[in-house]
Design an enzyme around this catalytic site. Structure first.
Site, PDB file in Angstrom:
ATOM      1  CE  LYS A   6     -56.904   4.053 -80.059  1.00 53.28           C
ATOM      2  NZ  LYS A   6     -56.332   2.864 -79.361  1.00 53.28           N
ATOM      3  CB  SER A   8     -60.533   3.130 -81.177  1.00 50.13           C
ATOM      4  OG  SER A   8     -59.553   3.382 -82.152  1.00 50.13           O
ATOM      5  N   GLY A  65     -57.830  -2.578 -77.441  1.00 49.17           N
ATOM      6  CA  GLY A  65     -58.737  -3.490 -78.139  1.00 49.17           C
ATOM      7  C   GLY A  65     -58.218  -3.851 -79.512  1.00 49.17           C
ATOM      8  CG  ASP A  79     -53.374   4.406 -81.699  1.00 47.09           C
ATOM      9  OD1 ASP A  79     -53.956   3.323 -81.484  1.00 47.09           O
ATOM     10  OD2 ASP A  79     -52.155   4.481 -81.944  1.00 47.09           O
ATOM     11  CE  LYS A 111     -56.768   3.205 -84.308  1.00 40.17           C
ATOM     12  NZ  LYS A 111     -55.652   2.545 -83.599  1.00 40.17           N
ATOM     13  CG  ASP A 163     -51.085  -0.534 -79.177  1.00 46.20           C
ATOM     14  OD1 ASP A 163     -52.099  -0.213 -79.807  1.00 46.20           O
ATOM     15  OD2 ASP A 163     -50.733  -1.722 -79.027  1.00 46.20           O
ATOM     16  CD  GLU A 181     -52.978   3.705 -78.455  1.00 43.84           C
ATOM     17  OE1 GLU A 181     -54.019   4.380 -78.323  1.00 43.84           O
ATOM     18  OE2 GLU A 181     -52.999   2.477 -78.630  1.00 43.84           O
ATOM     19  CE  LYS A 239     -54.258  -2.653 -78.912  1.00 41.26           C
ATOM     20  NZ  LYS A 239     -53.786  -2.433 -80.283  1.00 41.26           N
TER      21      LYS A 239
END
Ligand SMILES: CC(=O)N[C@@H](Cc1ccc2ccccc2c1)C(=O)O
Ligand SMILES: [Mg+2]
Length: 372
Positions: A166, A140, A295, A193, A168, A243, A218, A267
């Protein structure tokens, strides 16, 4: 098992690089570490909360307080009432009267489960029903100040062997970084995400991500906007993954039934522990919903448990179980290393790893002992 006490401890660990998301920037990870001392073994757990309630409503000092003021006394009572019938499976029921605080509950349940499994000589992997000796890993990557910084980080991550990237995103940092990564690196396994940074009115903008054939989008909308995610899912081609919304097996069942998502980021901390995480895995497997392990910048304690969970059959996608060095120059445990894009599943009793005492002491800023 016979618990004799719980130690809560706060450690502060510098991140190798600041981690910027749509909800803030983390430079030092403040982690609540829980040690459960039982006759014959001690177990470890860690709380995914950070210093400020920006990812979730929980925060480290609050988690420590709710553990000390309510959860550890409730555990003491449960053990007194249950005697030899006490065990890790009794922790969630003992804590159920207290609402929410799932990250804190998870840390305590995990520490008790680890102690129990170590006394039984059973690994987390075997206890959960792992089917792999190693798991495929993604990474990420945070928001960067410049596009070059992002592209350099992606290049280094691919060179390190990560099987999935991934990014952000947030309003103003979405189409351009995705386009730049696609232009430079082609058809790599790429997902984004948003950490709930968009609104239903952004649907047309988010639909423009379809051109880049991402693996998933996400948590684009707020955690409580399941209907908004369901509407968005009908308007865009990119699969939606939840998430922050996926807080329990019941919440996941509701989201799936509403069509709010087609993939789940599991998670364990967010759902209250690894036992609930396994239930969500089983629920999703029964409904052909792919899952992957998320994570929370865990130390080796949480990372060991996450890697074991990610070895269950339904975890068919690379998760955020990155190597220790992604976040920490020095981890609390022996570092988890990426080998050919995968991390080996610990096979020793319990977590299979233990914090290294002098490193744990070095990062400890406070501790408290609670007889049970
Ligand atoms: C790897 C990843 O992107 N994790 C979270 C976001 C996140 C990021 C930073 C955190 C710092 C402290 C506690 C929780 C955190 C959660 C996510 O998937 O949305
Ligand atoms: Mg996320």
């Amino acid at each position: 098992m016979k618990l004799t006490g719980i130690e809560t401890r706060i450690v502060e660990m510098p991140l190798v690089t600041p981690f910027r998301t749509s909800f803030g920037t983390e430079t030092v990870r403040q982690v609540l570490v829980v040690r459960a001392v039982a006759e014959g073994a001690e177990g470890w757990g860690e709380c995914g909360a950070s210093e400020s309630p920006l990812y979730s409503s929980e925060y480290t000092a609050g988690a420590q307080d709710v553990l000390e003021r309510f959860f550890i006394p409730a555990l003491r009572t449960a053990q007194q009432e249950l005697g030899d019938d006490f065990g890790a499976h009794r922790v969630a029921p003992a804590l159920a009267p207290f609402k929410q605080h799932r990250l804190a509950k998870s840390a305590l349940e995990t520490a008790v489960l680890d102690a129990q499994l170590r006394t039984q000589g059973v690994s987390f992997a075997d206890y959960f029903g792992a089917v792999r000796d190693s798991v495929p890993c993604g990474v990420s990557l945070g928001i960067t100040d410049t596009m070059d910084q992002l592209l350099n980080t992606v290049e280094a991550s691919l060179a390190a062997g990560y099987l999935r990237i991934k990014l952000k995103i947030e309003p103003g940092w979405d189409l351009e970084p995705v386009r730049a990564v696609r232009d430079r690196f082609g058809d790599i396994d790429l997902q984004v995400d948003a950490n709930a940074a968009y609104r239903r009115s952004d649907a047309r903008l988010l639909a423009r991500l379809d051109a880049f054939e991402l693996t998933l989008l996400e948590q684009p909308l707020p955690a409580d906007d399941l209907l908004g995610h369901a509407a968005l899912a009908r308007e865009i081609a990119t699969p939606i993954c939840l998430d922050e919304s996926a807080t329990s097996s019941r919440a996941v069942a509701t989201a799936v039934e509403l069509g709010a998502c087609s993939i789940i980021n599991i998670k364990p901390g967010r759902v209250g522990g690894y036992l609930e995480a396994r239930r969500i895995h089983d629920l999703c497997s029964a409904n052909d919903i792919p899952v992957w392990c998320g994570g929370m910048l865990e130390t080796g304690i949480g990372r060991a448990a996450n890697v074991a969970l990610a070895a269950l059959p339904g975890f068919t996608m690379p998760g955020d179980t990155s190597a220790s060095e992604r976040y920490y120059q020095t981890d609390l445990t022996e570092p988890f290393r990426l080998v050919d894009g995968r991390i080996a599943v610990p096979h020793g009793p319990g977590l299979g790893v233990t914090p290294i005492p002098e490193i744990l002491e070095r990062f400890t800023v406070s501790r408290a002992w609670h007889p049970v």
